[in-house]
Design a protein around this motif. Structure first.
Motif, PDB file in Angstrom:
ATOM      1  N   UNK A 204      30.509  -8.064  86.024  1.00 36.09           N
ATOM      2  CA  UNK A 204      30.205  -7.511  87.384  1.00 36.09           C
ATOM      3  C   UNK A 204      29.390  -6.312  87.536  1.00 36.09           C
ATOM      4  N   UNK A 205      28.652  -5.943  88.584  1.00 37.29           N
ATOM      5  CA  UNK A 205      28.213  -4.678  88.973  1.00 37.29           C
ATOM      6  C   UNK A 205      27.877  -4.911  90.559  1.00 37.29           C
ATOM      7  N   UNK A 206      28.012  -3.485  90.872  1.00 38.59           N
ATOM      8  CA  UNK A 206      27.435  -3.661  92.296  1.00 38.59           C
ATOM      9  C   UNK A 206      26.441  -2.429  92.347  1.00 38.59           C
ATOM     10  N   UNK A 207      25.400  -2.489  93.165  1.00 39.34           N
ATOM     11  CA  UNK A 207      24.424  -1.539  93.616  1.00 39.34           C
ATOM     12  C   UNK A 207      24.306  -1.204  94.973  1.00 39.34           C
ATOM     13  N   UNK A 208      24.450   0.059  95.144  1.00 40.21           N
ATOM     14  CA  UNK A 208      24.343   0.653  96.571  1.00 40.21           C
ATOM     15  C   UNK A 208      23.130   1.799  96.880  1.00 40.21           C
ATOM     16  N   UNK A 209      22.859   1.496  97.940  1.00 43.77           N
ATOM     17  CA  UNK A 209      21.727   2.679  98.350  1.00 43.77           C
ATOM     18  C   UNK A 209      22.476   3.379  99.608  1.00 43.77           C
ATOM     19  N   UNK A 210      22.498   4.666  99.530  1.00 39.54           N
ATOM     20  CA  UNK A 210      23.007   5.370 100.286  1.00 39.54           C
ATOM     21  C   UNK A 210      22.136   5.957 101.397  1.00 39.54           C
ATOM     22  N   UNK A 211      22.624   6.556 102.542  1.00 40.27           N
ATOM     23  CA  UNK A 211      21.814   6.770 103.714  1.00 40.27           C
ATOM     24  C   UNK A 211      20.695   7.854 103.381  1.00 40.27           C
ATOM     25  N   UNK A 216      22.763   4.235  93.531  1.00 37.57           N
ATOM     26  CA  UNK A 216      24.078   4.150  92.766  1.00 37.57           C
ATOM     27  C   UNK A 216      24.661   2.681  92.091  1.00 37.57           C
ATOM     28  N   UNK A 217      25.405   2.888  91.054  1.00 35.03           N
ATOM     29  CA  UNK A 217      25.845   1.430  90.733  1.00 35.03           C
ATOM     30  C   UNK A 217      27.426   1.819  90.424  1.00 35.03           C
ATOM     31  N   UNK A 218      28.175   0.662  90.250  1.00 31.83           N
ATOM     32  CA  UNK A 218      29.357   0.654  90.020  1.00 31.83           C
ATOM     33  C   UNK A 218      29.582  -0.489  89.178  1.00 31.83           C
ATOM     34  N   UNK A 219      30.434  -0.123  87.945  1.00 30.37           N
ATOM     35  CA  UNK A 219      30.565  -1.198  86.706  1.00 30.37           C
ATOM     36  C   UNK A 219      32.182  -1.275  86.621  1.00 30.37           C
ATOM     37  N   UNK A 220      32.794  -2.428  86.571  1.00 31.95           N
ATOM     38  CA  UNK A 220      34.148  -2.642  86.187  1.00 31.95           C
ATOM     39  C   UNK A 220      34.487  -3.199  84.735  1.00 31.95           C
ATOM     40  N   UNK A 221      35.416  -2.589  84.131  1.00 33.09           N
ATOM     41  CA  UNK A 221      36.008  -3.286  82.792  1.00 33.09           C
ATOM     42  C   UNK A 221      37.241  -3.659  83.055  1.00 33.09           C
ATOM     43  N   UNK A 222      37.819  -4.029  81.725  1.00 27.05           N
ATOM     44  CA  UNK A 222      39.272  -4.464  81.793  1.00 27.05           C
ATOM     45  C   UNK A 222      40.419  -3.385  82.138  1.00 27.05           C
ATOM     46  N   UNK A 223      39.723  -2.053  82.070  1.00 22.63           N
ATOM     47  CA  UNK A 223      40.782  -1.035  82.327  1.00 22.63           C
ATOM     48  C   UNK A 223      40.425  -0.146  83.619  1.00 22.63           C
ATOM     49  N   UNK A 225      36.942   1.307  86.338  1.00 25.03           N
ATOM     50  CA  UNK A 225      35.264   1.268  86.877  1.00 25.03           C
ATOM     51  C   UNK A 225      34.773   2.377  86.577  1.00 25.03           C
ATOM     52  N   UNK A 226      33.552   2.484  86.753  1.00 30.17           N
ATOM     53  CA  UNK A 226      32.787   3.785  86.288  1.00 30.17           C
ATOM     54  C   UNK A 226      31.517   3.695  87.396  1.00 30.17           C
ATOM     55  N   UNK A 227      31.356   4.505  87.977  1.00 30.72           N
ATOM     56  CA  UNK A 227      30.415   5.317  88.898  1.00 30.72           C
ATOM     57  C   UNK A 227      28.945   5.438  88.229  1.00 30.72           C
ATOM     58  N   UNK A 228      27.918   4.829  88.348  1.00 28.53           N
ATOM     59  CA  UNK A 228      26.814   5.156  87.734  1.00 28.53           C
ATOM     60  C   UNK A 228      25.577   5.802  88.525  1.00 28.53           C
ATOM     61  N   UNK A 229      25.014   6.909  88.140  1.00 37.90           N
ATOM     62  CA  UNK A 229      23.720   7.492  89.009  1.00 37.90           C
ATOM     63  C   UNK A 229      22.669   7.890  88.079  1.00 37.90           C
ATOM     64  N   UNK A 230      23.060   7.576  86.653  1.00 37.83           N
ATOM     65  CA  UNK A 230      21.623   7.815  85.752  1.00 37.83           C
ATOM     66  C   UNK A 230      20.657   6.978  86.270  1.00 37.83           C
ATOM     67  N   UNK A 231      19.376   7.573  86.684  1.00 35.45           N
ATOM     68  CA  UNK A 231      18.297   6.643  86.951  1.00 35.45           C
ATOM     69  C   UNK A 231      17.866   5.637  86.322  1.00 35.45           C
ATOM     70  N   UNK A 232      17.877   5.802  85.046  1.00 41.27           N
ATOM     71  CA  UNK A 232      17.395   4.609  84.113  1.00 41.27           C
ATOM     72  C   UNK A 232      18.494   3.488  83.914  1.00 41.27           C
TER      73      UNK A 232
END
Length: 266
Positions: A204-211, A216-223, A225-232
């Protein structure tokens, strides 16, 4: 069922504030447009509190926003530390795109579905489950915020057919998907079971566009989650999003599939 002290305190303060104004549960219910049975269920902890309920009580009792603030404190402390940055991003987002191959996205879960999910495995105590349910429902207020964010959720058909809780819980959940999906700012799309394997199924993943335009994106794993902001990395997830939406049915066809699945849960 017992409650952790923070929730117990909130329930008690709701009751005490009402009584201090000399109001019965029925009288308060009329002021906030809720039934007396609903007021009773909230005050005794039988029903979870919601931001809408507390905001109405704050207005009716002229508390200066006390009860909404108490819920925010509970929500903050109940959230795992790693989730808090994403929680803030979620609130600020003007657009959210959420793909989950295994469960109904949290912003679309009913109370019953959320409780059944959180209780699985016995990793949380009953009190912790109840607190997480309250905070998860509170998060859903983002979908009706002003201005409303654009929200697109893509899920797999087997998610509609895998039982979480009892059949009544599943039917209620799918009917809720139909109701929320009818809102003008929400799209719910389903990847049909016959679709071939695609790379979105890796997780799963979530993509967000801020104002401010940030992506940004958010990833979940078994333990955790992680916020991702690296453009690539965000660009790679954008590509995966295009893949999953390419496999998903349009909204109307998705709604018909959800409605058909809901009828099977009897």
């Amino acid at each position: 069922m017992s409650r952790i002290p923070t929730l117990t305190l909130l329930h008690e303060q709701l009751r005490r504030a009402r009584q201090a104004r000399g109001l019965s549960q029925e009288e308060l219910g009329k002021l906030i447009n809720y039934s007396s049975s609903k007021v009773s269920a909230v005050e005794t902890g039988q029903n979870p509190v919601t931001p809408d309920y507390l905001a109405r009580v704050d207005t009716a009792l002229d508390t200066g926003g006390l009860f909404v603030a108490m819920l925010e404190l509970i929500r903050f402390h109940a959230a795992p530390e790693w989730f808090r940055p994403w929680d803030e991003n979620e609130r600020e987002a003007t657009a959210l795109r959420w793909y989950d191959p295994t469960v109904i996205p949290g912003l679309l879960q009913t109370e019953g579905y959320a409780r059944a999910m959180l209780a699985l495995g016995g990793e949380l105590t009953a009190d912790e489950v109840e607190t997480r349910v309250v905070t998860r429902l509170a998060r859903q207020e983002v979908l009706t915020a002003t201005p409303r964010p654009q929200f697109v959720a893509v899920l797999e058909e087997h998610t509609l057919r895998r039982q979480v809780g009892d059949p009544a819980t599943m039917r209620e959940q799918l009917e809720h998907l139909l109701a929320v999906g009818a809102e003008p700012n929400v799209q719910v799309r389903v990847v049909p079971a016959e679709a071939p394997w695609h790379n979105g199924l890796n997780g799963p993943f979530v993509l967000a566009r801020l104002g401010n335009g940030a992506e940004l994106a958010h990833l979940d794993n078994q333990l955790r989650g992680q916020t991702v902001d690296c453009p690539s990395d965000v660009a790679a997830l954008e590509h995966r999003w295009e893949t999953v939406t390419g496999e998903a049915l349009p909204c109307r066809q998705s709604a018909r599939l959800i409605e058909e699945a809901a009828k099977t849960w009897t």
